[in-house]
Write an enzyme that holds these catalytic residues in place. Structure first.
Site, PDB file in Angstrom:
ATOM      1  N   GLN A   1      -1.083  -5.025  -4.990  1.00 23.94           N
ATOM      2  CA  GLN A   1      -1.651  -4.801  -4.050  1.00 23.94           C
ATOM      3  C   GLN A   1      -1.230  -3.189  -4.330  1.00 23.94           C
ATOM      4  OE1 GLN A   1      -1.223  -4.500   0.562  1.00 23.94           O
ATOM      5  NE2 GLN A   1       0.967  -5.765   0.064  1.00 23.94           N
TER       6      GLN A   1
ATOM      7  N   TYR B   1      -6.596   5.521  13.800  1.00 25.86           N
ATOM      8  CA  TYR B   1      -7.916   4.699  13.511  1.00 25.86           C
ATOM      9  C   TYR B   1      -8.927   6.330  13.802  1.00 25.86           C
ATOM     10  CZ  TYR B   1      -4.927   0.519  12.475  1.00 25.86           C
ATOM     11  OH  TYR B   1      -4.156  -0.148  11.503  1.00 25.86           O
TER      12      TYR B   1
ATOM     13  N   ASP C   1       5.764  -2.868   7.524  1.00 22.84           N
ATOM     14  CA  ASP C   1       5.828  -1.894   7.790  1.00 22.84           C
ATOM     15  C   ASP C   1       7.139  -1.703   8.809  1.00 22.84           C
ATOM     16  OD1 ASP C   1       4.405  -2.424  10.652  1.00 22.84           O
ATOM     17  OD2 ASP C   1       3.289  -2.705   9.907  1.00 22.84           O
TER      18      ASP C   1
ATOM     19  N   ASP D   1       4.927 -15.693   0.780  1.00 19.06           N
ATOM     20  CA  ASP D   1       3.295 -16.124   1.014  1.00 19.06           C
ATOM     21  C   ASP D   1       4.053 -17.388   2.472  1.00 19.06           C
ATOM     22  OD1 ASP D   1       1.020 -17.828   1.659  1.00 19.06           O
ATOM     23  OD2 ASP D   1       0.645 -17.425  -0.100  1.00 19.06           O
ATOM     24  N   CYS D   2       3.203 -16.979   3.471  1.00 17.24           N
ATOM     25  CA  CYS D   2       3.122 -16.865   4.787  1.00 17.24           C
ATOM     26  C   CYS D   2       2.075 -18.795   4.842  1.00 17.24           C
ATOM     27  CB  CYS D   2       2.639 -16.358   5.547  1.00 17.24           C
ATOM     28  SG  CYS D   2       1.184 -15.931   6.075  1.00 17.24           S
TER      29      CYS D   2
ATOM     30  N   GLU E   1     -10.676   5.964  16.216  1.00 15.80           N
ATOM     31  CA  GLU E   1     -11.562   4.600  16.490  1.00 15.80           C
ATOM     32  C   GLU E   1     -10.834   3.685  17.545  1.00 15.80           C
ATOM     33  OE1 GLU E   1     -14.248   2.493  12.894  1.00 15.80           O
ATOM     34  OE2 GLU E   1     -12.707   2.770  12.215  1.00 15.80           O
TER      35      GLU E   1
ATOM     36  N   TYR F   1      -0.517   0.778  18.586  1.00 17.67           N
ATOM     37  CA  TYR F   1      -1.354  -0.408  17.765  1.00 17.67           C
ATOM     38  C   TYR F   1       0.183  -1.593  18.064  1.00 17.67           C
ATOM     39  CZ  TYR F   1      -1.693  -3.445  13.845  1.00 17.67           C
ATOM     40  OH  TYR F   1      -2.688  -4.503  12.940  1.00 17.67           O
TER      41      TYR F   1
ATOM     42  N   ASP G   1      -0.350 -10.238  12.549  1.00 14.27           N
ATOM     43  CA  ASP G   1      -0.520  -8.948  11.624  1.00 14.27           C
ATOM     44  C   ASP G   1      -0.759  -9.306   9.604  1.00 14.27           C
ATOM     45  OD1 ASP G   1      -0.707  -5.704  12.098  1.00 14.27           O
ATOM     46  OD2 ASP G   1       1.039  -5.695  11.141  1.00 14.27           O
TER      47      ASP G   1
END
Length: 360
Positions: free
Chosen positions: A145, A348, A198, A252-253, A350, A174, A273
């Site tokens: 990404q 956000y 994060d 990779d989970c 929101e 959050y 998450d």
């Protein structure tokens, strides 16, 4: 070189005749040495463009219905006072010309296009939000990404993944919400975090003295960037991949989850998450729904019978998306119950929905 785009709108109770409106405005444009070009509208009123020697572009519309609009574009380094003077003159003149016919006047702050630091992101339902981003702190493409960290005067540093705002340093709300908003006791518990690069969840979780937290995140570059630039979120927890009560596996989970299922390993809590719920069932969203269903099914399989699966949903006003997700909860390998809460996440802008899921 960025461009400023100003708008000025007059909503009217009745249509006006452009032949009695436009001529009184022309002198204002001419004072700025702007040249008029009239465009054919096939009977739909007046449409004129005005181009100045300094590169300014104005568009004046006086259509055959009750709305008069002015758009003005200029480069960011232009004299703002001079721009304001032009808009003020047009607004004042139009108030006189249209007196008694005006129901609303709307003049918006300039939309800044092409700025070095992007400040616009849409909400989940497509409304435009302008942030106070003032610095690109970090950017790199990983194998998975695009990673950006931008600085906001209000929200601190903010993590942006593939141009999607993930989390800012202001967003403790959050992190606490996805952990259950204080309703869960993690002391002495086995916890699995999916994603969370994060470091926010891991940092807050470690304070509660769990037995062991395993965090699975596929992208080392996200972890490294947040370790350096998001310390308001992660503290020092990402400085080491292992601690007394946690381990970070950069993997990779999905294959790890499948291995846990085969081994019969279970967790008291699984916190997902990884990604928000897709906003539709359109074909381009199919792969995201498939991934979400796979993660959900595997997570329930590694969940202790008395455990809980915690995750984010989407914005509260994305009711169809949330309904589709709740349908998926009814299609798992075992029956589950769920609850949800709505939390305001500062960056956000929101109301955001979070889910708690358990086996029946």
């Amino acid at each position: 070189m960025a461009l400023r785009h100003y708008t000025l709108d007059f909503k009217l109770s009745a249509a006006v005749d452009s032949s009695s409106t436009v001529p009184e405005l022309l002198s204002i444009f001419h004072e700025q040495q702007m040249t008029e070009t009239v465009h054919e509208t096939n009977g739909h009123g007046y449409l004129g463009t005005f181009v100045g020697k300094n590169g300014w572009l104005a568009i004046l519309r006086v259509p055959s219905h009750g709305l008069v609009t002015v758009d003005l574009q200029c480069y960011e380094e232009e004299d703002v006072a001079q721009v304001d003077n032009l808009l003020n003159a047009l607004e004042s003149k139009l108030k006189v010309i249209l007196a008694g016919n005006i129901t609303r006047i709307k003049r918006l702050p300039a939309l800044i296009r092409g700025a070095e630091v992007d400040r616009y992101w849409p909400t989940t339902d497509g409304r435009l939000v302008e942030y106070d981003m003032d610095q690109l702190v970090y950017e790199e493409d990983s194998a998975f990404q695009n990673i950006k960290i931008l600085h906001s005067q209000q929200y601190g540093n903010a993590l942006i993944l593939d141009n999607d705002l993930n989390l800012a340093e202001s967003d403790l709300a959050y992190t606490l919400a996805i952990m259950g908003s204080g309703r869960e006791n993690y002391t002495g518990k086995e916890v699995l975090i999916l994603g969370g690069g994060d470091g926010g969840i891991l940092f807050e979780m470690a304070k509660q003295k769990p037995k062991m937290v395993t965090m699975l995140d596929i992208d080392q570059k996200v972890i490294d960037a947040c370790k350096k630039y998001m310390r308001g979120t992660c503290g020092n927890i990402l400085d080491n991949l292992e601690g007394d009560c946690y381990q970070i596996l950069v993997e990779d989970c999905v294959p790890v989850l499948k291995k846990y299922v085969q081994e019969g390993k279970t967790f008291d809590y699984v916190i997902n998450d990884l990604t928000a719920i897709p906003i539709s069932m359109e074909p381009e969203e199919d792969s995201t729904w498939e991934f979400l269903r796979l993660i959900l099914d595997l997570s329930i399989k590694v969940l202790h019978p008395s455990g809980k699966y915690l995750t984010q949903g989407n914005a509260e006003n994305m009711t169809e998306s949330l309904r589709l997700y709740e349908e998926q909860l009814g299609k798992l390998s075992c029956p589950v119950g769920f609850s949800k809460e709505v939390v305001c996440v500062p960056s956000y802008m929101e109301q955001w929905v979070f889910y708690s899921v358990w086996k029946k």
